[in-house]
Scaffold this motif. Sequence first.
Motif, short mmCIF file in Angstrom:
data_model
loop_
_atom_site.label_atom_id
_atom_site.label_comp_id
_atom_site.label_asym_id
_atom_site.label_seq_id
_atom_site.Cartn_x
_atom_site.Cartn_y
_atom_site.Cartn_z
N ILE A 16 3.69 10.44 -7.10
CA ILE A 16 4.68 10.84 -8.10
C ILE A 16 4.01 11.16 -9.42
O ILE A 16 4.34 12.15 -10.10
CB ILE A 16 5.75 9.73 -8.27
CG1 ILE A 16 6.58 9.60 -6.99
CG2 ILE A 16 6.63 10.02 -9.48
CD1 ILE A 16 7.56 8.46 -7.02
N ALA A 17 3.04 10.35 -9.82
CA ALA A 17 2.33 10.59 -11.09
C ALA A 17 1.59 11.93 -11.05
O ALA A 17 1.61 12.69 -12.02
CB ALA A 17 1.36 9.45 -11.37
N ALA A 18 0.95 12.23 -9.91
CA ALA A 18 0.24 13.51 -9.79
C ALA A 18 1.22 14.68 -9.81
O ALA A 18 0.95 15.72 -10.44
CB ALA A 18 -0.59 13.52 -8.52
N TRP A 19 2.33 14.53 -9.13
CA TRP A 19 3.34 15.61 -9.12
C TRP A 19 3.90 15.83 -10.52
O TRP A 19 4.04 16.98 -10.96
CB TRP A 19 4.47 15.24 -8.16
CG TRP A 19 5.61 16.21 -8.21
CD1 TRP A 19 5.71 17.41 -7.57
CD2 TRP A 19 6.83 16.07 -8.95
NE1 TRP A 19 6.89 18.02 -7.86
CE2 TRP A 19 7.61 17.22 -8.72
CE3 TRP A 19 7.33 15.08 -9.80
CZ2 TRP A 19 8.86 17.40 -9.30
CZ3 TRP A 19 8.57 15.26 -10.38
CH2 TRP A 19 9.32 16.42 -10.13
N PHE A 20 4.17 14.75 -11.23
CA PHE A 20 4.74 14.86 -12.57
C PHE A 20 3.75 15.55 -13.51
O PHE A 20 4.14 16.34 -14.37
CB PHE A 20 5.09 13.46 -13.09
CG PHE A 20 5.76 13.47 -14.43
CD1 PHE A 20 7.13 13.67 -14.54
CD2 PHE A 20 5.04 13.28 -15.60
CE1 PHE A 20 7.76 13.67 -15.78
CE2 PHE A 20 5.65 13.30 -16.84
CZ PHE A 20 7.02 13.48 -16.93
N GLN A 21 2.44 15.27 -13.34
CA GLN A 21 1.44 15.81 -14.24
C GLN A 21 1.04 17.25 -13.88
O GLN A 21 0.91 18.10 -14.76
CB GLN A 21 0.20 14.92 -14.23
CG GLN A 21 -1.00 15.49 -14.98
CD GLN A 21 -0.73 15.70 -16.46
OE1 GLN A 21 0.03 14.94 -17.05
NE2 GLN A 21 -1.32 16.73 -17.04
N TYR A 22 0.86 17.54 -12.59
CA TYR A 22 0.21 18.79 -12.21
C TYR A 22 1.11 19.77 -11.47
O TYR A 22 0.70 20.92 -11.26
CB TYR A 22 -1.01 18.49 -11.34
CG TYR A 22 -2.07 17.73 -12.07
CD1 TYR A 22 -2.88 18.35 -13.02
CD2 TYR A 22 -2.27 16.37 -11.84
CE1 TYR A 22 -3.85 17.65 -13.71
CE2 TYR A 22 -3.24 15.66 -12.52
CZ TYR A 22 -4.02 16.31 -13.46
OH TYR A 22 -4.98 15.61 -14.14
N PRO A 81 0.81 -1.22 0.00
CA PRO A 81 0.00 0.00 0.00
C PRO A 81 0.84 1.27 0.00
O PRO A 81 0.48 2.27 -0.64
CB PRO A 81 -0.82 -0.12 1.29
CG PRO A 81 -0.79 -1.57 1.63
CD PRO A 81 0.53 -2.07 1.16
N PHE A 82 1.97 1.23 0.69
CA PHE A 82 2.85 2.40 0.73
C PHE A 82 3.42 2.68 -0.66
O PHE A 82 3.44 3.84 -1.12
CB PHE A 82 3.97 2.16 1.73
CG PHE A 82 4.99 3.26 1.79
CD1 PHE A 82 4.75 4.40 2.54
CD2 PHE A 82 6.19 3.17 1.09
CE1 PHE A 82 5.68 5.43 2.60
CE2 PHE A 82 7.12 4.19 1.14
CZ PHE A 82 6.87 5.32 1.89
N ILE A 83 3.86 1.63 -1.34
CA ILE A 83 4.40 1.80 -2.69
C ILE A 83 3.32 2.31 -3.64
O ILE A 83 3.56 3.18 -4.49
CB ILE A 83 5.00 0.47 -3.19
CG1 ILE A 83 6.21 0.09 -2.32
CG2 ILE A 83 5.39 0.57 -4.65
CD1 ILE A 83 6.76 -1.30 -2.61
N ALA A 84 2.10 1.78 -3.51
CA ALA A 84 0.99 2.24 -4.35
C ALA A 84 0.74 3.73 -4.13
O ALA A 84 0.53 4.48 -5.09
CB ALA A 84 -0.28 1.44 -4.03
N MET A 85 0.78 4.16 -2.88
CA MET A 85 0.59 5.58 -2.56
C MET A 85 1.69 6.43 -3.18
O MET A 85 1.43 7.50 -3.76
CB MET A 85 0.55 5.77 -1.04
CG MET A 85 0.41 7.20 -0.57
SD MET A 85 2.02 8.05 -0.35
CE MET A 85 2.77 7.04 0.93
N VAL A 86 2.92 5.98 -3.09
CA VAL A 86 4.05 6.74 -3.63
C VAL A 86 3.93 6.87 -5.14
O VAL A 86 4.17 7.94 -5.71
CB VAL A 86 5.38 6.08 -3.22
CG1 VAL A 86 6.55 6.73 -3.96
CG2 VAL A 86 5.59 6.19 -1.72
N LEU A 87 3.55 5.79 -5.81
CA LEU A 87 3.41 5.83 -7.27
C LEU A 87 2.34 6.84 -7.69
O LEU A 87 2.54 7.62 -8.63
CB LEU A 87 3.07 4.45 -7.80
CG LEU A 87 4.17 3.38 -7.70
CD1 LEU A 87 3.65 2.03 -8.17
CD2 LEU A 87 5.39 3.80 -8.53
N GLY A 88 1.21 6.82 -7.01
CA GLY A 88 0.16 7.78 -7.33
C GLY A 88 0.57 9.21 -7.08
O GLY A 88 0.25 10.12 -7.86
#
Length: 709
Positions: free
Chosen positions: A600-606, A591-598
């Motif tokens: 990072i994706a949001a930071w990269f996009q927005y 769950p921690f890795i899933a949270m980190v991936l989400g």
Amino acid sequence: MQVLIVLLPLLGALLAMPLGRGSARTAEIVTTGLVFLAALLAWWTFFAVGFGDSERTIRLFTWIAVGDLTADWAVRVDALSATMMIVVTTVSSLVHLYSIGYMSEDPSRPRFFAYLSLFTFAMLMLVTADNLLQLFFGWEGVGLASYLLIGFWHHKSSANDASIKAFVMNRVGDVGLALGIMACFLVFRSVEFDVILETVRAGGLVQPYGAAAPIALPDLQIQFLDRTYAAVEIIGVLLFIGAMGKSAQFLLHTWLPDAMEGPTPVSALIHAATMVTAGVFLVCRMSDLYAVAPGASALITVIGATTAIYAATVGLVQPDIKRVIAYSTASQLGYMFFAAGVGGYGAAMFHLTTHAFFKALLFLGAGAVIHFSHHEQDMRFMGGLRQQMPITFLMMLLGTLAITGVGIPMVTLFGAPFGFAGFVSKDMIIESAFAASEAGQSFAIYAFVIGLLAATLTAFYSWRLIFLTFGGKWRAPEEVRRHPHGVPSTMIVAMLPLAVGAVLAGMLFYKPFVGDGAAGFWEQAIHVPGAHAGEQHGLEAEAHAEPVPHGEESLAEAAREADHGDAILGEAEAAADHGGHHFPAWVLWAPFIAMVLGTIAAWFQYSRGDDPLRPGLIGEGGMLYGFLRNRWYIDDLYRNAFLKPARLIGRFLWKRGDEATIDRFGPNGLSALTGASARGAVRGQSGYVFHYAFVMLIGVTILLLIILL
């Protein structure tokens, strides 16, 4: 004292309008003060019952007594109802306080506060019910109050439509709940929780109406159409249909996002922490029944997990700040339901409690942003508010850290996992799904995988909201930037306790809810499998305890499953130790890795670059974007499958049936016949004497002929 917790909000609802005639501020203060007093008493009750006194029921009077059907008006006080009381009264009192500032310019404030207090009373009636009929009264009461609050701004057609939609969709689910109550009375000859649940726990004999002799409950079958089903399965499914409607689960969820048309405090109170959790409460209250109904539990698991992923995907592309949080609510409710479906009733209630803090905080923070931005809700016209609203930014940041599940896996503090509220409670749900899948429980692996994927998406849309609202440049119109609305102090003060809960609630409530104190805390309030096994604790016990045999399942099969669970425990203990729970290390980190991936994706996009609205992985105009933006086309499906045919049938019956048939040959036909007869009679009255003499002559002639013949 517990009776006062229920009645104080009702008193506020009754006093609000009379007091409001003199001064709206008086109505605000009185209703808010009474709910705060109820909250203080609820917290005292929570600690007294959960950590001291045993459960009890305060019977006020006999409500219904007809034949075998008896229902008392009572206040049930146990760990489950006490937990719900602190959730309802705490959130409600803070929403009352917040509304003093948010609704300060509304001319109908007394009516608004009356509705808030009425809703609080109805919800408290629901959670303290001692029988299914009293629960149904509170169930319908919150439905009525939600209709009034969603449509509070009745001058807006969208608010009226949303309130009607919520009311109708909930009635669809309530059909299932009503049938489930009837089925309980048919089977158990009672609607009292104690009678029903004690019979289920004992697996004793029941004698339904029409049965010649008592029948063992596991063997009882109910015929539906051309097939027969286990009675406990039928009851479980019917009750869950009611829970689906109230808690906006997949297929009965469409009312929840539209309900954001109501004032933001309404969203925080009804659609974040109280009304929508009634379904989870019902399933946990009937947990002993669901523990012996594997088919119904599997359905709950599938619907809950599907709701979690559905709402999370749709929330990715919503531009409205309140709708993003609304879909987040539906997704988190999905977590609670699939936790209950796999037997983690304590985990479901744990997440319900922590979710109340951080979700109410997010809604109230969004309300502050909307108030500041002249009631603008589109995040595309926000941005740059971190400098303008630093306190609100901090509050929403804490709520986001909680909902995304920020914490440190495999690290404990005072015996509890170390992290924000959502990290502790959501991880317990995901771990319980994994443990249930290892024990061979139906659809548990589906729930585990979906739970991880939804955790990734939750992090993405949550940080998307933060980046679009508070990051970058201020994209508001010029008039908003020149004259922003200040945020009243009552709104800020109301968010502070919720922020504390978003940070600490997970660690504080961990031990009694799912840790080694769970069996003693819950006692008989909810089903805690394996609570008798001293070496097993909390969710570990829920996942690996000896299962109750279902239907024709033999004791040998149950023993083999228990041996399988012990083997799994041995393997897990060798892998990792997580606060008393034994799981492989990768399960704890997933769950921690899933949270980190989400994140990072949001930071990269927005967050990178000057334009946070630039096209990304889900660009506007694409097929995937259209699918998600149109909410999987489920609303369109309902519109084409039900609404349009109903309108066509209604128009046909109106034009061809009502007007062309009933009216034509009924009242309109009789009216036309009477009119024509009158006009004919009028034409016969010419006014000439010789006409009347001629008619008289004819009459006399006919009379003479009759006499002669």
